[in-house]
Scaffold this motif. Structure first.
Motif, mmCIF file in Angstrom:
data_model
loop_
_atom_site.group_PDB
_atom_site.id
_atom_site.type_symbol
_atom_site.label_atom_id
_atom_site.label_comp_id
_atom_site.label_asym_id
_atom_site.label_seq_id
_atom_site.Cartn_x
_atom_site.Cartn_y
_atom_site.Cartn_z
ATOM 1 N N LEU A 61 0.832 -1.211 0.000
ATOM 2 C CA LEU A 61 0.000 0.000 0.000
ATOM 3 C C LEU A 61 0.863 1.257 0.000
ATOM 4 O O LEU A 61 0.524 2.245 -0.657
ATOM 5 N N ASN A 62 1.972 1.223 0.718
ATOM 6 C CA ASN A 62 2.874 2.376 0.734
ATOM 7 C C ASN A 62 3.496 2.620 -0.633
ATOM 8 O O ASN A 62 3.738 3.762 -1.014
ATOM 9 N N GLU A 63 3.757 1.552 -1.381
ATOM 10 C CA GLU A 63 4.310 1.695 -2.730
ATOM 11 C C GLU A 63 3.310 2.348 -3.677
ATOM 12 O O GLU A 63 3.699 3.035 -4.615
ATOM 13 N N GLN A 64 2.036 2.124 -3.436
ATOM 14 C CA GLN A 64 0.995 2.684 -4.300
ATOM 15 C C GLN A 64 0.841 4.189 -4.122
ATOM 16 O O GLN A 64 0.334 4.863 -5.005
ATOM 17 N N GLN A 65 1.269 4.700 -2.998
ATOM 18 C CA GLN A 65 1.082 6.132 -2.723
ATOM 19 C C GLN A 65 2.067 6.977 -3.467
ATOM 20 O O GLN A 65 3.083 6.768 -3.845
#
Length: 65
Positions: A61-65
């Motif tokens: 999820l952090n990579e998607q931000q």
């Protein structure tokens, strides 16, 4: 005999909301099941595996931000 928690109108309104928000209803049900499992049935091994899965999910999820 058990007392109904909701009136008939409230039950119809709840059903209508559930039908209009199927994805949200599924999400809430899955979340509730996960929390219940963690609180009542998870072993130490289960909790360790869940921690790893949570860490992986957070990273994704952090990579998607």
């Amino acid at each position: 005999m058990a007392k109904n928690e909701y009136t008939e109108a409230r039950a119809r309104a709840n059903k209508k909301w559930d039908e209009k928000h199927k994805e949200r209803t599924r999400y809430l049900g899955a979340r509730s099941s996960a929390r219940s499992f963690i609180r009542t049935k998870a072993t130490l091994d289960d909790l360790q595996e869940l921690r790893e899965l949570i860490n992986q999910r957070e990273a994704a999820l952090n990579e998607q931000q």
